[in-house]
Design a protein around this motif. Structure first.
Motif, PDB file in Angstrom:
ATOM      1  N   GLY A  61      -2.280  -4.952  -2.468  1.00  0.00           N
ATOM      2  CA  GLY A  61      -3.029  -4.892  -3.706  1.00  0.00           C
ATOM      3  C   GLY A  61      -3.359  -3.482  -4.151  1.00  0.00           C
ATOM      4  N   GLY A  62      -2.652  -2.502  -3.617  1.00  0.00           N
ATOM      5  CA  GLY A  62      -2.910  -1.109  -3.979  1.00  0.00           C
ATOM      6  C   GLY A  62      -1.645  -0.274  -3.944  1.00  0.00           C
ATOM      7  N   PRO A  63      -1.776   1.040  -4.053  1.00  0.00           N
ATOM      8  CA  PRO A  63      -0.595   1.910  -4.072  1.00  0.00           C
ATOM      9  C   PRO A  63       0.097   1.952  -2.718  1.00  0.00           C
ATOM     10  CG  PRO A  63      -2.601   3.219  -4.051  1.00  0.00           C
ATOM     11  CD  PRO A  63      -3.030   1.804  -4.238  1.00  0.00           C
ATOM     12  N   ALA A  64       1.383   2.214  -2.758  1.00  0.00           N
ATOM     13  CA  ALA A  64       2.168   2.238  -1.524  1.00  0.00           C
ATOM     14  C   ALA A  64       3.281   3.261  -1.643  1.00  0.00           C
ATOM     15  CB  ALA A  64       2.753   0.859  -1.227  1.00  0.00           C
ATOM     16  N   ILE A  65       3.762   3.683  -0.503  1.00  0.00           N
ATOM     17  CA  ILE A  65       4.880   4.620  -0.451  1.00  0.00           C
ATOM     18  C   ILE A  65       5.858   4.172   0.621  1.00  0.00           C
ATOM     19  CG2 ILE A  65       3.767   6.186   1.201  1.00  0.00           C
ATOM     20  CD1 ILE A  65       5.084   8.506  -0.448  1.00  0.00           C
ATOM     21  N   SER A  66       7.122   4.404   0.362  1.00  0.00           N
ATOM     22  CA  SER A  66       8.157   4.012   1.314  1.00  0.00           C
ATOM     23  C   SER A  66       9.149   5.151   1.488  1.00  0.00           C
ATOM     24  CB  SER A  66       8.897   2.772   0.812  1.00  0.00           C
ATOM     25  OG  SER A  66       9.994   2.474   1.655  1.00  0.00           O
ATOM     26  N   ASP A  67       9.606   5.310   2.710  1.00  0.00           N
ATOM     27  CA  ASP A  67      10.684   6.240   3.020  1.00  0.00           C
ATOM     28  C   ASP A  67      11.848   5.430   3.560  1.00  0.00           C
ATOM     29  OD1 ASP A  67      12.048   8.785   4.047  1.00  0.00           O
ATOM     30  OD2 ASP A  67      11.651   7.732   5.921  1.00  0.00           O
ATOM     31  N   ASP A  68      12.976   5.512   2.889  1.00  0.00           N
ATOM     32  CA  ASP A  68      14.189   4.935   3.463  1.00  0.00           C
ATOM     33  C   ASP A  68      15.097   6.108   3.775  1.00  0.00           C
ATOM     34  OD1 ASP A  68      15.287   2.281   4.153  1.00  0.00           O
ATOM     35  OD2 ASP A  68      17.002   3.004   3.012  1.00  0.00           O
ATOM     36  N   SER A  69      15.426   6.258   5.031  1.00  0.00           N
ATOM     37  CA  SER A  69      16.135   7.457   5.440  1.00  0.00           C
ATOM     38  C   SER A  69      17.168   7.115   6.491  1.00  0.00           C
ATOM     39  CB  SER A  69      15.151   8.502   5.976  1.00  0.00           C
ATOM     40  OG  SER A  69      14.357   7.949   7.009  1.00  0.00           O
ATOM     41  N   GLY A  70      18.064   8.063   6.700  1.00  0.00           N
ATOM     42  CA  GLY A  70      19.093   7.830   7.693  1.00  0.00           C
ATOM     43  C   GLY A  70      20.048   8.994   7.781  1.00  0.00           C
ATOM     44  N   VAL A 135       4.581   3.878  -5.527  1.00  0.00           N
ATOM     45  CA  VAL A 135       4.190   3.043  -6.669  1.00  0.00           C
ATOM     46  C   VAL A 135       2.675   2.876  -6.663  1.00  0.00           C
ATOM     47  CG1 VAL A 135       6.379   1.784  -6.826  1.00  0.00           C
ATOM     48  CG2 VAL A 135       4.567   0.919  -5.323  1.00  0.00           C
ATOM     49  N   ARG A 136       2.091   2.790  -7.866  1.00  0.00           N
ATOM     50  CA  ARG A 136       0.650   2.570  -7.977  1.00  0.00           C
ATOM     51  C   ARG A 136       0.296   1.105  -7.776  1.00  0.00           C
ATOM     52  NH1 ARG A 136       0.668   5.983 -13.502  1.00  0.00           N
ATOM     53  NH2 ARG A 136       2.615   4.802 -13.569  1.00  0.00           N
ATOM     54  N   SER A 137       1.257   0.235  -8.050  1.00  0.00           N
ATOM     55  CA  SER A 137       1.087  -1.204  -7.870  1.00  0.00           C
ATOM     56  C   SER A 137       2.464  -1.820  -7.734  1.00  0.00           C
ATOM     57  CB  SER A 137       0.358  -1.821  -9.070  1.00  0.00           C
ATOM     58  OG  SER A 137       1.183  -1.755 -10.227  1.00  0.00           O
ATOM     59  N   ALA A 138       2.498  -3.095  -7.394  1.00  0.00           N
ATOM     60  CA  ALA A 138       3.790  -3.761  -7.229  1.00  0.00           C
ATOM     61  C   ALA A 138       4.582  -3.800  -8.531  1.00  0.00           C
ATOM     62  CB  ALA A 138       3.578  -5.174  -6.702  1.00  0.00           C
ATOM     63  N   ASP A 139       3.875  -3.781  -9.669  1.00  0.00           N
ATOM     64  CA  ASP A 139       4.540  -3.876 -10.962  1.00  0.00           C
ATOM     65  C   ASP A 139       4.630  -2.531 -11.681  1.00  0.00           C
ATOM     66  OD1 ASP A 139       4.818  -6.668 -10.694  1.00  0.00           O
ATOM     67  OD2 ASP A 139       2.744  -6.956 -11.348  1.00  0.00           O
ATOM     68  N   PRO A 143       7.925   4.118 -11.035  1.00  0.00           N
ATOM     69  CA  PRO A 143       7.873   4.555  -9.635  1.00  0.00           C
ATOM     70  C   PRO A 143       8.258   6.024  -9.528  1.00  0.00           C
ATOM     71  CG  PRO A 143       9.833   3.235 -10.033  1.00  0.00           C
ATOM     72  CD  PRO A 143       8.990   3.124 -11.271  1.00  0.00           C
ATOM     73  N   LEU A 144       7.615   6.708  -8.612  1.00  0.00           N
ATOM     74  CA  LEU A 144       7.978   8.095  -8.335  1.00  0.00           C
ATOM     75  C   LEU A 144       9.074   8.097  -7.275  1.00  0.00           C
ATOM     76  CD1 LEU A 144       4.420   9.712  -8.116  1.00  0.00           C
ATOM     77  CD2 LEU A 144       5.856   9.343 -10.141  1.00  0.00           C
ATOM     78  N   ILE A 145      10.169   8.787  -7.561  1.00  0.00           N
ATOM     79  CA  ILE A 145      11.330   8.764  -6.667  1.00  0.00           C
ATOM     80  C   ILE A 145      11.738  10.195  -6.336  1.00  0.00           C
ATOM     81  CG2 ILE A 145      13.730   8.054  -6.382  1.00  0.00           C
ATOM     82  CD1 ILE A 145      13.168   5.787  -8.383  1.00  0.00           C
ATOM     83  N   ALA A 146      11.737  10.513  -5.049  1.00  0.00           N
ATOM     84  CA  ALA A 146      12.133  11.844  -4.584  1.00  0.00           C
ATOM     85  C   ALA A 146      13.245  11.695  -3.550  1.00  0.00           C
ATOM     86  CB  ALA A 146      10.933  12.564  -3.981  1.00  0.00           C
TER      87      ALA A 146
END
Length: 211
Positions: A61-70, A135-139, A143-146
């Protein structure tokens, strides 16, 4: 500000937390909030990172960040790529081990398979890749993408005791060491995650008005 990290990798959490301290972010692993891991159905790092970030944001229910790396190896056509974490199979019995023990077993199997695939290969060029999505929320429609890339070469034997994953096989010519031989401070200045995090910090300051 608290961000849910769409990962349960404790070492990744430590790396990213250090990188995001300048804007006062506190990262919390999704598992600590009882959030399940997301599917990673796509063939690119960016797509998988976006799916994971939205999943964690929806569940928390809040902001989240994800790293997909390899790791992407030129001679292997970019493999292991998005399956870097599960490149090799591990025996069924190992899957009941505690998370960090299983991760260490998986890392060892991945490195062994990479060495096998690279046996006799002259072109050792490779890069670590990191896609960060916040992302600030699921919707969140914005999205910020780096994205970060860290170039190196695959050695023929493991070197170094630090880091995790493929770090003992990834030699960085400019530093004359494998990633596993670097201190955490040096790694956090040069790594693919450091490059992506620097971009992300700039986006967060500009778009989210942090820091």
């Amino acid at each position: 500000m608290r961000l849910v990290l769409a990962s349960n990798n404790a070492k990744k959490l430590t790396e990213l937390q250090a990188l995001f301290e300048p804007v006062g972010l506190t990262l919390v692993k999704q598992g600590d909030l009882g959030i399940s891991e997301s599917e990673e159905p796509h063939r690119t790092f960016v797509e998988n990172a976006l799916v994971k970030a939205r999943h964690a944001a929806k569940a928390s229910g809040g902001p989240a960040i994800s790293d997909d790396s390899g790791l992407c190896v030129d001679a292997l056509g970019g493999m292991p790529g998005v399956i870097s974490a599960h490149f090799a199979d591990v025996e069924a019995a190992a899957r009941s081990l505690p998370r960090e023990e299983l991760r260490a077993r998986q890392d060892a199997a991945n490195n062994a398979l990479l060495l096998q695939r690279m046996q006799g290969v002259a072109d050792r060029r490779a890069r670590f890749v990191s896609a960060l999505v916040a992302v600030r929320s699921a919707d969140d429609p914005e999205p910020l993408i780096a994205f970060g890339r860290w170039n190196g070469e695959i050695l023929t034997a493991l070197r170094g005791e630090g880091g995790f994953g493929y770090d003992p096989l990834m030699f960085i010519p400019g530093l004359d060491k494998t990633v596993a031989e670097l201190t955490a401070e040096v790694k956090n200045r040069h790594s693919h995650r450091a490059i992506a995090a620097a971009q992300m910090l700039a986006f967060m300051r500009e778009v989210w008005h942090l820091g």
